[in-house]
Design a protein around this motif. Sequence first.
Motif, PDB file in Angstrom:
ATOM      1  N   PRO A   9     -78.534 -53.983 141.071  1.00  0.00           N
ATOM      2  CA  PRO A   9     -78.089 -55.151 141.838  1.00  0.00           C
ATOM      3  C   PRO A   9     -79.314 -55.686 142.590  1.00  0.00           C
ATOM      4  O   PRO A   9     -80.278 -54.948 142.812  1.00  0.00           O
ATOM      5  N   ILE A  10     -79.267 -56.937 142.954  1.00  0.00           N
ATOM      6  CA  ILE A  10     -80.363 -57.441 143.791  1.00  0.00           C
ATOM      7  C   ILE A  10     -79.929 -57.206 145.239  1.00  0.00           C
ATOM      8  O   ILE A  10     -78.786 -57.453 145.611  1.00  0.00           O
ATOM      9  N   TYR A  12     -79.638 -57.269 149.349  1.00  0.00           N
ATOM     10  CA  TYR A  12     -79.675 -58.257 150.437  1.00  0.00           C
ATOM     11  C   TYR A  12     -80.947 -58.044 151.242  1.00  0.00           C
ATOM     12  O   TYR A  12     -81.202 -56.923 151.696  1.00  0.00           O
ATOM     13  N   HIS A  18     -82.088 -48.263 152.314  1.00  0.00           N
ATOM     14  CA  HIS A  18     -81.754 -46.877 152.633  1.00  0.00           C
ATOM     15  C   HIS A  18     -81.511 -46.107 151.333  1.00  0.00           C
ATOM     16  O   HIS A  18     -81.724 -46.631 150.235  1.00  0.00           O
ATOM     17  N   ASP A  49     -81.607 -60.529 146.954  1.00  0.00           N
ATOM     18  CA  ASP A  49     -80.567 -61.545 147.098  1.00  0.00           C
ATOM     19  C   ASP A  49     -80.864 -62.231 148.437  1.00  0.00           C
ATOM     20  O   ASP A  49     -80.730 -61.609 149.487  1.00  0.00           O
ATOM     21  N   GLY A 257     -73.185 -50.307 142.370  1.00  0.00           N
ATOM     22  CA  GLY A 257     -72.349 -49.421 143.178  1.00  0.00           C
ATOM     23  C   GLY A 257     -70.889 -49.771 142.912  1.00  0.00           C
ATOM     24  O   GLY A 257     -70.571 -50.906 142.534  1.00  0.00           O
ATOM     25  N   ASP A 259     -68.593 -50.468 144.785  1.00  0.00           N
ATOM     26  CA  ASP A 259     -68.049 -51.513 145.658  1.00  0.00           C
ATOM     27  C   ASP A 259     -68.230 -52.916 145.085  1.00  0.00           C
ATOM     28  O   ASP A 259     -67.575 -53.849 145.536  1.00  0.00           O
ATOM     29  N   HIS A 286     -71.781 -46.554 139.861  1.00  0.00           N
ATOM     30  CA  HIS A 286     -72.011 -45.237 140.458  1.00  0.00           C
ATOM     31  C   HIS A 286     -71.278 -45.139 141.789  1.00  0.00           C
ATOM     32  O   HIS A 286     -70.777 -46.133 142.321  1.00  0.00           O
ATOM     33  N   TRP A 289     -73.357 -42.622 148.377  1.00  0.00           N
ATOM     34  CA  TRP A 289     -73.879 -41.546 149.219  1.00  0.00           C
ATOM     35  C   TRP A 289     -73.181 -41.663 150.551  1.00  0.00           C
ATOM     36  O   TRP A 289     -73.113 -42.751 151.155  1.00  0.00           O
ATOM     37  N   MET A 296     -72.717 -44.433 153.485  1.00  0.00           N
ATOM     38  CA  MET A 296     -73.943 -44.695 154.239  1.00  0.00           C
ATOM     39  C   MET A 296     -74.152 -46.207 154.274  1.00  0.00           C
ATOM     40  O   MET A 296     -74.177 -46.853 153.233  1.00  0.00           O
TER      41      MET A 296
HETATM   42  N1  MSP Z   1     -76.577 -58.409 147.086  1.00  0.00           N
HETATM   43  C1  MSP Z   1     -75.452 -57.696 146.617  1.00  0.00           C
HETATM   44  C2  MSP Z   1     -75.570 -57.406 145.136  1.00  0.00           C
HETATM   45  C3  MSP Z   1     -75.731 -58.602 144.283  1.00  0.00           C
HETATM   46  S1  MSP Z   1     -75.981 -58.168 142.632  1.00  0.00           S
HETATM   47  C4  MSP Z   1     -75.772 -59.540 141.800  1.00  0.00           C
HETATM   48  C5  MSP Z   1     -75.318 -56.374 147.354  1.00  0.00           C
HETATM   49  N2  MSP Z   1     -76.394 -55.923 147.936  1.00  0.00           N
HETATM   50  S2  MSP Z   1     -76.495 -54.586 148.798  1.00  0.00           S
HETATM   51  O1  MSP Z   1     -77.858 -54.527 149.224  1.00  0.00           O
HETATM   52  O2  MSP Z   1     -75.509 -54.578 149.822  1.00  0.00           O
HETATM   53  O3  MSP Z   1     -76.116 -53.408 147.878  1.00  0.00           O
HETATM   54  C6  MSP Z   1     -76.786 -53.211 146.707  1.00  0.00           C
HETATM   55  C7  MSP Z   1     -76.378 -51.928 146.037  1.00  0.00           C
HETATM   56  O4  MSP Z   1     -76.613 -50.804 146.869  1.00  0.00           O
HETATM   57  C8  MSP Z   1     -74.915 -51.887 145.666  1.00  0.00           C
HETATM   58  O5  MSP Z   1     -74.837 -51.422 144.328  1.00  0.00           O
HETATM   59  C9  MSP Z   1     -74.323 -50.873 146.572  1.00  0.00           C
HETATM   60  O6  MSP Z   1     -73.255 -50.201 146.021  1.00  0.00           O
HETATM   61  C10 MSP Z   1     -75.528 -49.956 146.765  1.00  0.00           C
HETATM   62  N3  MSP Z   1     -75.316 -49.159 147.940  1.00  0.00           N
HETATM   63  C11 MSP Z   1     -75.324 -49.553 149.239  1.00  0.00           C
HETATM   64  N4  MSP Z   1     -74.954 -48.488 150.006  1.00  0.00           N
HETATM   65  C12 MSP Z   1     -74.703 -47.422 149.208  1.00  0.00           C
HETATM   66  C13 MSP Z   1     -74.450 -46.055 149.427  1.00  0.00           C
HETATM   67  N5  MSP Z   1     -74.235 -45.561 150.623  1.00  0.00           N
HETATM   68  N6  MSP Z   1     -74.455 -45.229 148.346  1.00  0.00           N
HETATM   69  C14 MSP Z   1     -74.772 -45.664 147.081  1.00  0.00           C
HETATM   70  N7  MSP Z   1     -75.017 -46.932 146.854  1.00  0.00           N
HETATM   71  C15 MSP Z   1     -74.739 -47.862 147.846  1.00  0.00           C
HETATM   72  O7  MSP Z   1     -74.247 -55.801 147.329  1.00  0.00           O
END
Ligand code: MSP
Length: 649
Positions: A9-10, A12, A18, A49, A257, A259, A286, A289, A296
Amino acid sequence: MPPFYVTTPIYYVNDAPHIGHAYTTVAADALARWHRLNGRETFFLTGTDEHGQKVQRAADKLGRTPQAHADEMHLRFKALWARLDIQYDDFIRTTEPRHVAFVQDLLQKLHDRGELYQAPYSGWYSTSAERFWTDEEVAAAGGLCPDTGSPVEWLTEHNWFFRMSAYQERLMAHIAANPSCIQPDTRRNEVLGYLRKPLADLCISRPKTRLAWGIPLPFSPDYVTYVWFDALSNYVSALQDPPARMVFWPEALQLVGKDILTFHTVYWFSMLMAAGMSPPKQVYAHGWWLMTGKKMSKSIGNVIKPDAMIDAYGADALRYFLLAAVPFGGDGEFTHEAFLHRYNSDLANDIGNLSHRATSMPEKWLGSVVPAVGVQTEEDRELQAVAVRATSAFTANMEIVQFKAALEGLWELVRAGNKYIDSQAPWALNKRGETERLGTVLRNVMEVVRVAYSYLACVTPGKSREVLSRLGATEPDLDPTFDRLVTGHPVSHRDPIFLRLDAIPESLVSTDPVVPAAAAAPPPAAPPVAAPPADEPAAPVAQIEYDDFAKLQLRTGLVLTADKHPKADRLLVLSVDIGEGKPRTIVAGIAAVYDPAELVGKTVIVVANLKPAKLRGIESQGMLLAAGGSDIASILTPYRPVPPGSVVK
Ligand code: MSP
């Protein structure tokens, strides 16, 4: 071999990266490296993003433009990926002209095809969550925003909609015909469940008056496009230039993820179908964590910073842990105890030891060169068979994106290599002057190291490079046969590749003083002290002297294993490391409240100087502290991470 395309994913730009973000990126990097190693033409895309209200607000607060803000913030991701040895082929930012142009073309195309229409949109708008909620959602949250708990207002906007509802049947048919397009299976079933309910059209615009920081609709410039429409397009916008890159699209494996699975399947697949393109080959969701059971995330504040872990253990150890600790698809509780334990057992002990032995022994006895392949005995052939089996298990599991199982498969070889050294006793061969056999044994050991570190090169690229170069191999070599190293090539022996650590590195634990168990006074024998159950009135209690309390020796302990007591439903049998070198067996009456599996990796408080007692035939060498009196509600664990064996007082 078809090409291979993997995406993350891209992220934010507003969040500091983290462990959760590092997880997807490390997984994608391992897959990309694996397919490259196998000679497959590979493209690995990640990025940031950068549009939306949060970025705009954060920039406003800092008195800078959102673009300047994104320009600075996206670098935090690039810096972390460099530290983690992430070898992406492209890093896309949604504010780049190439992406903006693609999104506008796509919007225009959908508009021209009659896929978009304008209509009023009403709902409860939450400024803090930047989204609309339905009547039911707001009612269920007591009239407030279900996300943030702040007030909501009823808003009506004229917006643009995408006819997503028209794709409901096609989406279901596509998923039914290509069951592996959403993995794991349980996630696919969730998506199918979602699709069984009526699918609404998707509002894809936001009026500029409410949100200026986005991509303007080319046919309606008072609006910008909804951030998910913008973001999802990145996976294809990055393949536009040069146009030949589009060969990768049909092979796309998209890691996300759990979500954000609905966005990546229902929304994304239907957007692509509407544009006349095929959906990706596979979307793999997936798990999360967790820290103390919660996802997290920056908003909760329970994040582990990857930089601190890299400082303490190195990038490769972090990469290994993330992939080896939990099956891809499931959630995992992150604890420093579990990290240290796995680091020491798998890396320092198993594979670290193996490579150390492989280079130290020839230095001592053979003049530091790769010895010739000699006559192979039955045991040698057995080891060779393990190498073939272990590497096929690794390969098969990497194909189905199961890193943990792949690594477990490979570890069969690592452990067999160490056992082979023990059983062949090269030191004895040396003593007896059996130089030829000694050479053969050491050559086999070196080949095991070469094979193991070559396969590991996608997970621990830095350490693999280092160990392979010590053996004179410049590149990973996946051929498991034991004749691939260059005979006579110099072997260099240096420091252990993964240093064993006795405790969680101090930089990762609280700054409160913790006394290591070894420094504590020897425990005097003392009768157990029973605490008054909390579910009974707390007062009055008989008072004791401090000296009486001091008789109690409490220690933190890391739960290594937990099983049901074979003869008592109420009891669990735990093996707990309290810093004594040998774990204690503790029988605890907590089976009604705890699943054995959830206790593994937890740090508990152990009464260490309680006289051992047999409980239904098993000797318990201590007792766990728990709160709740006769109806145990919770075992006690330290508030912050502390190493096993720390004194509790
Ligand atoms: N910007 C959107 C994604 C757009 S893709 C077209 C976004 N960004 S995010 O930064 O919030 O999250 C990106 C990824 O990190 C997601 O796949 C999310 O599930 C993953 N994770 C963020 N916290 C996480 C955990 N605690 N554990 C595992 N992955 C998690 O959503």
